[in-house]
Enzyme design. Structure first.
Site, PDB file in Angstrom:
ATOM      1  N   ILE A 243      -4.903   5.492   6.230  1.00 32.67           N
ATOM      2  CA  ILE A 243      -4.638   4.136   5.760  1.00 32.67           C
ATOM      3  C   ILE A 243      -3.129   3.928   5.829  1.00 32.67           C
ATOM      4  CG2 ILE A 243      -4.763   2.517   3.832  1.00 32.67           C
ATOM      5  CD1 ILE A 243      -7.500   3.146   5.084  1.00 32.67           C
ATOM      6  N   LYS A 244      -2.741   2.851   6.515  1.00 32.50           N
ATOM      7  CA  LYS A 244      -1.322   2.570   6.735  1.00 32.50           C
ATOM      8  C   LYS A 244      -0.780   1.702   5.611  1.00 32.50           C
ATOM      9  CE  LYS A 244       0.827   1.965  11.239  1.00 32.50           C
ATOM     10  NZ  LYS A 244       0.843   1.153  12.427  1.00 32.50           N
ATOM     11  N   ILE A 245       0.234   2.184   4.925  1.00 32.89           N
ATOM     12  CA  ILE A 245       0.838   1.439   3.814  1.00 32.89           C
ATOM     13  C   ILE A 245       2.334   1.279   4.077  1.00 32.89           C
ATOM     14  CG2 ILE A 245       1.332   1.475   1.323  1.00 32.89           C
ATOM     15  CD1 ILE A 245      -1.230   3.121   0.938  1.00 32.89           C
TER      16      ILE A 245
ATOM     17  N   LEU B 225      -5.217   2.603  10.218  1.00 31.82           N
ATOM     18  CA  LEU B 225      -5.600   1.211   9.965  1.00 31.82           C
ATOM     19  C   LEU B 225      -4.765   0.683   8.812  1.00 31.82           C
ATOM     20  CD1 LEU B 225      -7.478  -1.242  10.320  1.00 31.82           C
ATOM     21  CD2 LEU B 225      -9.122  -0.099   8.823  1.00 31.82           C
TER      22      LEU B 225
END
Length: 378
Positions: free
Chosen positions: A143-145, A112
């Site tokens: 968590i997509k960064i 996400l």
């Protein structure tokens, strides 16, 4: 999607160390049982992005009940987007939990993304990552960064707090090396903070087909036979050299120390693996990027093609580094600047993500308005 009986190609990829993930997510997929069937066929994870959410929301009526609830509590657009996307991802995490358990947390992950408007804002990204991690509340979340310069510190911070991270939008080899260093720093800090680092996972999403799209455009402009002969070679070459960099970093003494404390290497993930050029084989970026400890995330169309007719011949990365470097050298010689291409692709990629985010906000605004009008009319 395809009939899933013929999933032997997915098993073949797995046998050679490639985990196949689906680059798509919607409530239709989770609630309709399709995601469960794909998991049975050998899909081991899911990635999402703002475009995928915007598309999912504009189709079907599986979101209507939640939108009604959000209208009832007076949620604004930003809050509604947050609630809808985290709910979708939570559902997908639950579908993939058996894979997560079976693979000891290596796969069975769902990604996400933080709000892409914060891609150049380190502190904003850190806050967003924490908030999403807490809201979804599932161990098998990523968590997509984005791998911007400003994103690097946020990647380390998230990892240091025990948050598993999918680093996205990587185009250049230099930036990829910086991402791996940020990963090592994050794990070192997590260890100091008392986290069990064997539970913290990460992948680095290295984009493939977009490199070819941009470079091929420039080669067409040059127009010589030599230029045309180099078309559609840069994407694979760049990714293969990324794997070489991965092998180098994860054999250093610095990594060894973390490994002895139970850490697992950050896997390279091949993203943007759907071919954009219809003249190319539709599984080019699947069969051409087979090596141990990698992930290939595929849009539905590419997954179908892979299940249907991909021929997995074994490792197609190691042993190709000299050839891959020669491709990039030849491009440079012809006047195609690698630095210029990767810088353009990062800026363009961020623009696309922001545009998708704006579309997502608009879609949700329209949906809230539609339901509000319905409720008032009753």
């Amino acid at each position: 999607m395809t009939d899933h009986d013929s999933s032997s190609s997915l098993r073949d990829l797995q046998r050679h160390g490639v985990s196949v993930w689906l680059d798509d997510l919607s409530r239709e997929l989770t609630d309709g049982g399709e995601l469960g069937r794909l998991v049975e066929a050998g899909v081991l994870g899911v990635t999402s992005n703002p475009t995928i959410f915007a598309t999912a929301l504009s189709k079907g009526d599986r979101y209507t009940d939640q939108v009604k609830e959000l209208v009832a509590v007076g949620a604004d657009t930003e809050e509604a987007v947050f609630q809808i996307t985290t709910e979708d991802v939570r559902k997908a995490c639950d579908v993939l939990k058996p894979v997560f358990d079976r693979t000891d947390g290596l796969d069975g992950r769902v990604s996400l993304e933080v709000d892409p408007r914060q891609a150049r804002d380190t502190a904003g990204t850190e806050v967003s990552a924490r908030k999403l991690w807490k809201a979804v509340d599932r161990q098998n979340l990523y968590i997509k960064i984005p791998a911007t310069v400003e994103g690097l510190a946020a990647i380390s911070t998230a990892l240091s707090e025990g948050i598993s991270v999918n680093v996205t939008l990587i185009f250049s080899l230099d930036r990829y090396r910086a991402v791996m260093q940020a990963f090592l720093t994050g794990l070192e800090q997590a260890k100091q903070n008392g986290h069990d680092i064997s539970k913290i996972e990460s992948v680095a999403s290295f984009f493939v087909s977009r490199v070819d799209t941009e470079i091929d455009k420039r080669l067409e402009e040059i127009g010589t036979d030599e230029a045309k002969a180099l078309r559609s070679k840069a994407g694979l070459a760049n990714a293969r050299l990324a794997y070489q960099a991965y092998e180098e970093v994860f054999s250093t003494p610095r990594w060894q120390v973390l490994k002895e404390s139970g850490a697992r290497a950050q896997r390279p993930l091949w993203a943007s693996t759907g071919v954009k050029n219809p003249d190319l084989p539709d599984t080019l970026y699947v069969t051409g990027l087979v090596a141990p400890n990698t992930v290939n995330t595929m849009p539905g169309k590419t997954l179908d093609a892979t299940i249907d007719h991909a021929e997995v011949t074994g490792d197609t990365i190691r042993g190709s580094y000299g050839e891959a470097q020669a491709v990039l050298d030849d491009l440079e010689r012809l006047g195609v600047s690698y630095t210029d291409v990767v810088e353009f692709l990062e800026t363009d990629g961020l623009d696309k993500f922001e545009k998708s985010w704006t579309e997502l906000l608009q879609t949700v605004t329209d949906e809230l308005e539609r339901v509000r009008t319905q409720v008032e009319a009753q």
